[in-house]
Scaffold this motif. Structure first.
Motif, PDB file in Angstrom:
ATOM      1  N   ALA A 130      55.788  11.412  74.281  1.00  0.00           N
ATOM      2  CA  ALA A 130      56.051  11.413  73.275  1.00  0.00           C
ATOM      3  C   ALA A 130      57.082  12.434  71.773  1.00  0.00           C
ATOM      4  O   ALA A 130      57.637  11.733  71.040  1.00  0.00           O
ATOM      5  N   TYR A 131      56.369  14.206  71.923  1.00  0.00           N
ATOM      6  CA  TYR A 131      56.151  14.576  70.942  1.00  0.00           C
ATOM      7  C   TYR A 131      57.884  14.691  71.119  1.00  0.00           C
ATOM      8  O   TYR A 131      58.143  14.285  69.804  1.00  0.00           O
ATOM      9  N   MET A 159      50.640   4.839  76.917  1.00  0.00           N
ATOM     10  CA  MET A 159      50.299   5.595  76.534  1.00  0.00           C
ATOM     11  C   MET A 159      51.103   5.820  75.269  1.00  0.00           C
ATOM     12  O   MET A 159      50.948   6.081  74.244  1.00  0.00           O
ATOM     13  N   LEU A 160      52.564   5.765  75.398  1.00  0.00           N
ATOM     14  CA  LEU A 160      53.145   6.154  74.897  1.00  0.00           C
ATOM     15  C   LEU A 160      53.541   4.615  73.398  1.00  0.00           C
ATOM     16  O   LEU A 160      53.491   5.526  72.517  1.00  0.00           O
ATOM     17  N   ILE A 161      52.857   3.343  73.581  1.00  0.00           N
ATOM     18  CA  ILE A 161      52.836   2.342  72.956  1.00  0.00           C
ATOM     19  C   ILE A 161      51.746   3.561  71.715  1.00  0.00           C
ATOM     20  O   ILE A 161      52.260   3.006  70.439  1.00  0.00           O
ATOM     21  N   ALA A 190      50.183  10.846  84.641  1.00  0.00           N
ATOM     22  CA  ALA A 190      51.063  10.129  83.766  1.00  0.00           C
ATOM     23  C   ALA A 190      50.886   9.912  81.965  1.00  0.00           C
ATOM     24  O   ALA A 190      51.593  10.540  81.199  1.00  0.00           O
ATOM     25  N   ILE A 191      49.369   9.661  82.359  1.00  0.00           N
ATOM     26  CA  ILE A 191      48.703   9.825  81.002  1.00  0.00           C
ATOM     27  C   ILE A 191      48.459  11.784  80.795  1.00  0.00           C
ATOM     28  O   ILE A 191      49.287  11.526  79.493  1.00  0.00           O
ATOM     29  N   ALA A 192      48.956  11.953  81.145  1.00  0.00           N
ATOM     30  CA  ALA A 192      48.616  13.753  81.029  1.00  0.00           C
ATOM     31  C   ALA A 192      50.144  14.032  79.895  1.00  0.00           C
ATOM     32  O   ALA A 192      50.366  15.067  78.784  1.00  0.00           O
ATOM     33  N   LEU A 193      51.100  14.066  80.934  1.00  0.00           N
ATOM     34  CA  LEU A 193      52.343  13.638  80.291  1.00  0.00           C
ATOM     35  C   LEU A 193      53.021  13.165  79.096  1.00  0.00           C
ATOM     36  O   LEU A 193      54.292  13.613  78.382  1.00  0.00           O
ATOM     37  N   LEU A 238      46.122  19.120  71.767  1.00  0.00           N
ATOM     38  CA  LEU A 238      46.154  20.214  73.056  1.00  0.00           C
ATOM     39  C   LEU A 238      44.356  20.119  73.610  1.00  0.00           C
ATOM     40  O   LEU A 238      44.400  20.051  74.975  1.00  0.00           O
ATOM     41  N   GLU A 239      43.451  19.763  73.048  1.00  0.00           N
ATOM     42  CA  GLU A 239      42.059  19.359  73.565  1.00  0.00           C
ATOM     43  C   GLU A 239      41.947  18.442  74.562  1.00  0.00           C
ATOM     44  O   GLU A 239      41.982  18.244  75.007  1.00  0.00           O
ATOM     45  N   GLN A 240      43.169  16.694  74.094  1.00  0.00           N
ATOM     46  CA  GLN A 240      43.492  15.586  74.991  1.00  0.00           C
ATOM     47  C   GLN A 240      43.828  16.223  76.106  1.00  0.00           C
ATOM     48  O   GLN A 240      43.450  16.021  77.177  1.00  0.00           O
ATOM     49  N   ASP A 241      44.948  17.975  75.876  1.00  0.00           N
ATOM     50  CA  ASP A 241      45.990  17.898  77.050  1.00  0.00           C
ATOM     51  C   ASP A 241      45.045  18.227  77.759  1.00  0.00           C
ATOM     52  O   ASP A 241      45.030  18.032  79.543  1.00  0.00           O
TER      53      ASP A 241
END
Length: 1004
Positions: free
Chosen positions: A181-182, A51-53, A173-176, A285-288
């Motif tokens: 990254a931000y 996800m970070l990449i 992990a995907i949510a964080l 935000l919607e993705q989170d």
């Protein structure tokens, strides 16, 4: 290495109740939580890296001052294909150590992520591509390995919670990943979070190497390892798992569900951007929020699914179906909502429901998969997920994307209308799992109990060379074996007896890996072989001689023997010596080394099958129907050979219809009836069990066995009863359309005559000037030793072979030049030594094809138009077929495939096909071969009824002299291709040449 699981004396639920509700140890109590905690942290790093990449890709592009279009597609494709690498890694981990692979994966992740970060600090395109490809690929390739490690450590009642907790951390992990990254990227650049993740991965790998059970194998572990199954191969896992209905159904549902769940998560972002014009912060935000819904879905599954799968598995599947339907409704809302707020709510609901379903599927697999196949079972599920995943993604990537294409052409909402019916289809497939899951789990538990029992027996000194406990098996949905127990000791000879359809052949096919058992456990020399494929079982030391002759008909006899030594291809001296030995046992084969095996007589093919088995030098030899198709003198010599092989230390299982042979050869017998063992003990005691005697031997056969009368004439046959498939017949009442029926000869003259028949195979003279006649209404017996030319004469008469010389007449017409199909249409019916049937047709369909020639049916056009005459013709056809089946006692098997029938039942089905054609002349090649003694005694009246009801004439080859003497009006004896005697049965059977070459001094 072998992992020794911690012992738990107390009830796990009581152990959990003693802990604080927020104590994470409740997840695995009373087992340690450390393995789960370490693997959860591993999963966290793996999924966050990918996800970070993806999230930092904009920063990567800015750093390199390039759009990097190729790299964009590469990243998308690697995300799609990340799970595809899960299977090869799982296969390697399955053959080595899952825990070490998990640790090694973390080390590799740390290294690859560090390389990618260095590509930002020290710009280098090679490092960039290398790091991205490998780091993104790592995100999904250890899923099955970690699941398999958890399943290896924790028992089923804890396993589901452990796997669901493992998946929950992955969703977290995907949510964080987005806020990490931000924050890190904004403060330090896109390289900073990757460097931090690389360091964390290496630290966790070090901690895992200290905490996980990957110590060096000690003597105790080595000893324990010898008593468990070796690693499964991928083909073996696929064969076994696809034989389990619930697992097979789950796999089939996964592609439909994965393409929808992953696809909607991808396209909903495009919906926010292109339809509702949300900015980047709003979309983040919607993705989170959606990821929070997914985490909640996994959390709910963690509380609900373990309890349901333990108490009521079918209710667990019902919950999965409801969640999938909820996701389907949410996708409809996504496609139709005019404003963004309902879309956000539907997105959250969809993400939660989809996560619940995916987590629930993994939990279900964890309790349905056999322990030994756990890792490969999860890996195969990844492949089914992957089938759906590759259909989702940007245009231009491999496997993309009907969704993107439709979205570009018809708008982004159209994509969701595509996914809704796919989810519904996947849900319907998923719902079918409830039909099988509870039974499959019960069978798995039964197999575990059987495994414990056989190991305990062996530990207590009661173990045998081969031990089978609670074996259940069958064909498709037809269950044949029901909890069968069987064993044989080293160097022992045991008889396996029973009527046709009792399950004998199914049991030996299960023991040799030809059929995968649905429950139970089989150990050979202390090693579990329950799920091993046939090749590995043969290498263990088990060989089988099949009842329908196991030769390669297109190869020569010599080539067949060379094939038999495939396990010793590096030991040419042994193969040469073993071949010489078996040719000493079977001198007739030495004269036919250059002959194709398919051209050998039935008895010679049986000899070749035995010779090939002897060359393999097995520790356990299974012989299915030793006496099948053998002349008395040949059978006598084979019995001596088998006894000699047994005296040298080879254990032997004789699968036989002949109880007389079992009494003579073995000290212990197992008797089966309707898929269950009804007797197991000394053979001498078997004859005292009246219920078994009646079902197999009948009273006449019992007297024969007790009196040791060998091959004495039976006299009047006793009607069949009880266990046999044959019953009283009424062929004279057969009512079918006579259109096309062959004409019947009038008077008492010859209906079939062969004169001066000569046939050579190369330099071998198989038939030497044979002449014979079959009179109207007569039964003519054709006898002789194996290789005498009997079957060759039948092949010539029926048109399968062209003679070198001679003439064939039928009903006064010269048919010498007619092909086989024309002779059959003229009224010549024929059976074969090994029944030639359509294995893919059911019994009823097979007979219906034979009846169809005589039942008037509508043409092609009327059939295509579904005319009412078609239904009437089909009904008439079914009635005619059922009438034939009932008369031959095959009514109960009409829905069985021909390939699933036992040898004897296939023989009866072939006879039914002949009867259905209503021929005027019938050639029967060993009609009693493969029949139980009761059925053999009942066969005499059946054949007489056939002759009377069809007003036909019969010529039969038969090695059962009691049956031949009972039926035949005349007998013709052959030897070395020539007629040596002809006349009334008593005269021929007393002929010195017949006694010497065929009957021998004694017979069985």
């Amino acid at each position: 290495m072998t992992l020794t699981v911690a012992s738990a004396e107390a009830d796990p639920r009581l152990e959990r109740e003693r802990l604080h509700p927020l104590d994470l140890r409740r997840l695995t109590a009373p087992y340690p939580i450390i393995p789960l905690a370490v693997l959860m942290s591993f999963n966290f790093c793996l999924l966050m890296s990918g996800m970070l990449i993806v999230l930092q890709f904009v920063g990567i592009q800015d750093s390199y001052h390039s759009a990097l279009v190729v790299l964009t597609g590469a990243i998308a494709q690697q995300v799609q294909l990340g799970m595809g690498l899960d299977l090869p890694v799982a296969v390697a981990a399955n053959r080595n150590n899952r825990w070490r692979f998990a640790i090694g994966g973390m080390v590799a992740l740390g290294v690859f992520t560090f390389v990618l970060a260095m590509a930002g600090i020290t710009p280098n395109t090679v490092l960039l591509y290398f790091g991205i490809f490998l780091a993104v690929s790592m995100s999904g390739l250890l899923t099955s390995t970690q699941h398999g490690a958890l399943a290896q450590y924790y028992p089923p009642e804890i396993r589901t919670r452990a796997i669901l907790a493992h998946r929950f951390v992955g969703v977290g992990a995907i949510a964080l990943a987005a806020p990490v990254a931000y924050l890190f990227g904004r403060a330090f650049g896109w390289e900073a979070p990757l460097l931090a993740l690389a360091g964390l991965a290496l630290l966790l790998a070090f901690i895992g190497s200290r905490l996980l059970p990957v110590k060096k194998e000690d003597a105790q572990d080595a000893a324990l390892k010898k008593s468990v199954e070796g690693p499964a191969t991928l083909p073996e896992a696929a064969r076994v798992l696809f034989s389990v209905p619930s697992i097979r159904t789950l796999y089939r549902a996964l592609p439909l569900l994965s393409v929808c769940f992953i696809g909607i998560n991808y396209y909903v972002g495009l919906l926010y951007l292109n339809v509702f014009h949300q900015n980047a912060n709003a979309r983040r935000l919607e993705q989170d929020l959606a990821l929070a819904g997914a985490a909640l879905g996994v959390l709910v599954a963690g509380f609900v699914m373990p309890r349901l799968l333990r108490n009521d598995p079918n209710r667990g599947v019902t919950m999965l179906v409801r969640a999938a339907l909820t996701a389907c409704l949410a996708s409809v809302v996504l496609a139709t909502s005019p404003s963004v707020v309902p879309v956000i709510v539907a997105d959250i609901v969809f993400a939660g429901a989809a996560a619940f379903v995916v987590a629930g599927v993994y939990a279900t697999l964890s309790v349905a998969l056999p322990q030994r196949l756990m890792t490969l079972g999860f890996a195969l599920s990844s492949i089914w997920f992957q089938i759906g995943i590759i259909a989702v993604g940007p245009v231009g990537t491999v496997g993309s994307t009907f969704g993107a294409t439709i979205g570009n052409d018809f708008g982004f909402r159209a994509t969701f209308w595509l996914f809704a019916p796919l989810i519904l289809m996947g849900t319907l497939v998923l719902a079918r799992t409830s039909r099988y899951l509870a039974d499959d789990i019960a069978r798995l538990e039964s197999s575990v109990r059987a495994d414990i029992q056989v190991r305990r027996d062996r530990l207590e000194g009661h173990g045998k060379l081969l031990m089978a406990r609670g074996v259940e098996a069958g064909y498709d949905t037809a269950k044949v074996l029901f909890g069968v127990d069987f064993d044989i000791d080293d160097g022992e000879m045991v008889a396996l007896l029973g009527t046709n359809g009792a399950g004998k052949s199914t049991l030996v096919r299960t023991l040799t890996g030809l059929i995968t058992p649905t429950a139970g456990e089989v150990l050979f020399d202390g090693q579990p072989i329950t799920t091993l494929d046939t090749t590995r079982i043969v290498r263990q030391g088990i060989a089988m001689v099949p009842g329908d002759r196991g030769v390669f008909p297109g190869l020569s006899t010599a080539d067949n023997m060379r094939m038999a030594g495939w396990m010793y291809d590096k030991d040419a001296a042994y193969v040469k010596s073993a071949t010489k030995t078996v040719l000493g046992y079977f001198p007739s084969l030495e004269r036919r080394l250059g002959t194709q095996a398919g051209s050998l007589s039935g008895g010679e093919q049986q000899m070749l099958s035995l010779a090939m088995a002897f060359i393999a030098q097995p520790r356990l030899l299974i012989i299915d129907e030793l006496s099948l198709g053998l002349a008395p003198t040949v059978l006598e010599s084979l019995l001596e050979i088998v006894q000699e092989i047994n005296r040298r230390g080879t254990a032997v299982i004789l699968v036989e219809q002949s109880v007389n042979l079992a009494l003579r050869m073995t000290a212990r017998a197992t008797f089966m009836e309707k898929g269950q063992v009804v007797f197991h003990g000394p053979t001498a005691e078997l004859i005292e069990h009246q219920e078994i005697v009646r079902s197999v031997l009948l009273e006449g056969a019992r007297q024969q066995a007790v009196g040791g009368t060998g091959m004495a004439a039976r006299g009047d046959a006793v009607p069949a009863g009880g266990g046999g498939a044959l019953g009283a017949t009424a062929l004279g009442n057969l009512k079918v359309d006579e259109a096309g029926a062959p004409r019947r000869a009038e008077g008492t003259g010859a209906v079939l005559s062969a004169s001066g028949i000569v046939k050579r195979f190369g330099g071998v003279l198989a038939v030497d000037d044979v002449s014979l006649e079959l009179n109207n209404g007569e039964i003519l017996g054709l006898i002789g030793p194996n290789g005498a030319g009997k079957t060759t004469v039948f092949e010539i008469i029926s048109g399968q072979l062209r003679p070198n010389a001679g003439r064939i007449e039928m009903h006064g017409t010269d048919i010498s030049d007619w092909p086989a199909f024309q002779r059959a249409a003229f009224g010549l019916g024929r059976s074969f030594q090994a029944a030639r049937l359509w294995p893919g047709l059911t019994v009823e369909e097979t007979v219906s094809l034979a009846v169809a020639r005589r039942v008037k049916t509508p043409g092609v056009l009327l059939t295509m138009a579904c005319s009412p005459t078609v239904r009437r013709a089909e009904k008439k056809l079914a009635i005619a077929a059922d009438e034939v089946l009932d008369m031959l006692g095959l009514g109960d098997y009409k829905d069985h495939l021909g390939s699933d029938l036992s040898t004897g039942l296939r023989r009866l089905l072939e006879l039914a096909v002949i009867v259905a054609q209503r021929p005027s002349v019938i050639l029967l090649d060993e009609p009693s071969a493969g029949l139980a003694q009761a059925e053999t005694e009942a066969l005499g009246p059946v054949l007489r009824d056939i002759k009377t009801g069809l007003r036909c004439s019969l010529m039969l080859i038969e090695h059962d002299m009691g049956l031949t003497k009972e039926l035949a009006d005349r007998i013709v004896a052959l030897d070395t291709g020539a007629v040596v005697a002809s006349g009334l049965p008593d005269e021929v059977l007393r002929h010195p040449r017949v006694v010497e070459s065929y009957l021998g001094a004694s017979a069985v």
